[in-house]
Design a protein around this motif. Structure first.
Motif, short mmCIF file in Angstrom:
data_model
loop_
_atom_site.label_atom_id
_atom_site.label_comp_id
_atom_site.label_asym_id
_atom_site.label_seq_id
_atom_site.Cartn_x
_atom_site.Cartn_y
_atom_site.Cartn_z
N VAL A 109 1.04 -1.18 0.19
CA VAL A 109 -0.20 -0.20 0.10
C VAL A 109 0.92 1.51 0.15
N ILE A 175 -6.16 -0.91 -0.15
CA ILE A 175 -5.71 -1.61 0.83
C ILE A 175 -6.75 -3.14 0.51
N MET A 188 3.36 -1.55 3.68
CA MET A 188 2.75 0.40 4.07
C MET A 188 3.46 1.14 3.84
#
Lengths: 276, 325
Positions: A109, A175, A188
């Protein structure tokens, strides 16, 4: 930045022994962009079902390290990695390993929400189709959107463009897209930096839910975020003694220890906000 | 001009001040000229349509819509029809669009998706764009002296072996639809390629990252993400290329054979509206000129309609998935 200079003698990484199962172990020797040494010797283990936070000042290489974990840096032609990143014992930088395969197991992400210019449904189904998923697509899309806590907001407009959503919704869509294929590890990279505080809080809550199933590595600029969500925190510093800026792991340990009882002076100065 | 300059505020010791009168005059002047130019262009288009329409009117009242469906063009008997030319125009342009489109987009992918080092890609792009600098008549000559002799054995073999396929239904004796369409494809290649390159360059890096981050192979990223994201731009490239092909005159007049027939065969001579106009005008008497004006009006209508459809399709594609940036 003076504090950073003082720290040059701090030397090699000191990671306290992890307690859980290690999914990935990142043993960096040297990372280059062209001739520029971006990160030097650092070992960062990533534990199963935990959130490992990467913090540190700008240019400390935390994003570079994160992106080395699924070979995203391979997109940059001048990038060169020396060292090893083992994933369940297999070095992902081995010649025989296809980076495409690595990225299918280790999802990502990004800092900026980056949904594709297609419908919300197609965004989430993208990875499933890519992997040739033959089962009930609708069901998996719904599950992923629920998992990313945005099902209620988008369930009536799945055919709308992913780009029509607000920034926070887009990030949760990304996500959902990343977890739809149920990857093993989720990377992330400052996922909340483009979001407002409310959207940030929702994504943080989501991370805490997701770690039950996934292993998460999180780069964040926001130290409060690290204290809120990270189980383990890795602090990276910048070494400017060689006339260039080289990032390295200063200290890694349980988040509480890093913030309350850091072993390195530099870590303490950074978490107290004495430099950035 | 804004009249209130906060004169009552004590600004002594500050360098802050309003923009100068010159700044305002320049802005107004520029805006005025831009508006004038915009109106002028609009007026020009309207004028051209009216002018050609006016000249075509006598022919229109004489032949009516039968002009569009008749296949004879006979000055002696005063019979005029342009169905073969409409067919030739659309068929040759469509073939050129398919060939030039496929190659143009492929070139754009090759130049933008990390197949080449940046500098080399720039060099190749320049070379492709230089194709646009070659005069039409040179393409025509090249077609006559190089392409047609080169194609003839291949075409005749195809006709011999696969003559039952409508596309190969005749032999290639000289000029014809196939060579014309090939040259046309090369001529629209720079348009299609360079606009597609721009469209692909405009896809944000984060989208590419997202694709690779999902674990796409290079071709999955290109086909499933990059091309759809750049879709409206690539569509624009194809529409502009098609528009250019419809109106191309000189090379076609030299290569297509100027023959009034409708055939699916790639090797049969044909004609296009633009080629008809170019080759017939110089020797046309007043009656034929009126018919040619009608033909010109039809060509104009076809290109306008194609471009309008193209714009509409682009707008639809854009509105659907590209959000406010």
């Amino acid at each position: 930045m003076n504090a950073t200079a003082e720290m040059t003698a701090a030397g090699a990484a000191s990671a306290s022994a992890p307690t859980g199962a290690i999914v990935m172990n990142c043993q960096i020797d040297k990372v280059f962009y062209g001739d520029f040494l971006a990160v030097r010797a650092s070992t960062v283990p990533i534990e199963k079902n935990k959130i490992t936070g990467f913090i540190g000042p700008s240019g400390c290489g935390k994003s570079t390290v994160l992106r080395s974990l699924n070979r995203m840096n391979d997109l940059i032609p001048i990038f060169r990695f020396e060292g090893k990143v083992t994933y369940h014992g297999q070095d992902i930088y081995d010649r025989k390993v296809d980076p495409v395969v690595v990225r299918r197991y280790i999802g990502m992400v990004f800092q900026q929400p980056n949904p594709f210019a297609m419908s919300i449904y197609d965004n989430v189904a993208f990875g499933l189709r890519l992997n040739g998923f033959k089962g009930n697509l609708d069901e998996r899309v719904e599950k992923a959107l629920k998992g990313a806590a945005c099902w209620n907001e988008v369930k009536d407009k799945l055919k709308n463009s992913g780009l029509s959503l607000s920034g926070g919704q887009q990030q949760r869509l990304c996500i959902a897209r990343a977890i739809a294929t149920e990857p093993d590890v989720l990377l992330m990279d400052e996922p909340c930096s483009a979001l407002d505080p409310i959207a940030t809080r929702r994504v943080e809550e989501l991370m805490l839910e997701l770690k039950e199933k996934y292993t998460i590595a999180l780069v964040t600029h926001n130290m409060q975020q690290a204290t809120r969500v990270a189980d383990t925190t890795a602090f990276f510093g910048v070494d400017i003694s060689q006339g260039s800026r080289t990032g390295y792991l200063v200290e890694m340990g349980p988040t509480r220890q890093i913030f309350e009882d850091p072993q390195e002076k530099l870590t303490g100065e950074y978490v107290r906000g004495e430099f950035s | 001009m804004a009249s209130h300059h906060f004169d009552h505020v004590d600004r002594s010791g500050s360098v802050s001040g309003p923009p100068s009168a010159g700044d305002y005059i320049f802005d107004r002047g520029f805006r005025g000229v831009a508006w004038l130019s915009a109106v002028f262009i609009l007026a020009l288009v309207v004028y051209i349509v009216i002018e050609i329409g006016g000249k075509a009117l006598p022919a229109f009242s004489e032949y009516g819509f039968g002009f569009l469906t008749s296949t004879t063009w006979n000055v002696q008997t005063g019979q005029f029809g342009i169905l073969p030319e409409i067919w030739g125009t659309l068929y040759s342009s469509l073939l050129a669009l398919i060939i030039g489109g496929v190659f143009g987009v492929a070139i754009a992918i090759f130049l933008t998706q990390d197949f080449l080092h940046g500098h080399l890609a720039a060099v190749f792009r320049t070379i492709i764009e230089l194709l646009a600098a070659i005069p039409s008549v040179v393409y025509g000559l090249w077609g006559i002296y190089v392409l047609i002799p080169l194609l003839r054995p291949v075409a005749n073999w195809l006709h011999g072996e696969f003559g039952f396929v409508p596309f190969f239904g005749t032999s290639l004796s000289g000029p014809g639809l196939g060579p014309a369409a090939l040259v046309l494809a090369i001529m629209i290649l720079p348009t299609v390629a360079s606009i597609s390159v721009d469209a692909l360059h405009q896809v944000p890096y984060k989208v590419k990252e997202a694709a690779y981050g999902m674990g796409t192979t290079r071709w999955e990223a290109i086909l499933k993400v990059m091309l759809p994201t750049a879709g409206s731009g690539i569509l624009a490239a194809l529409v502009l290329g098609f528009g250019r092909a419809l109106g191309e005159t000189m090379a076609l007049a030299m290569l297509i054979g100027n023959s009034n027939q409708i055939s699916l065969s790639l090797f049969s001579p044909a004609n296009t509206l633009a080629a008809l106009l170019a080759s017939s005008f110089p020797e046309a008497g007043p009656v034929e000129v009126r018919a040619l004006m009608y033909a010109a009006l039809v060509l104009l209508a076809i290109t306008l309609i194609v471009n309008a459809i193209g714009l509409a399709v682009m707008k639809f594609a854009t509105r659907k998935f590209e959000a406010e940036r």
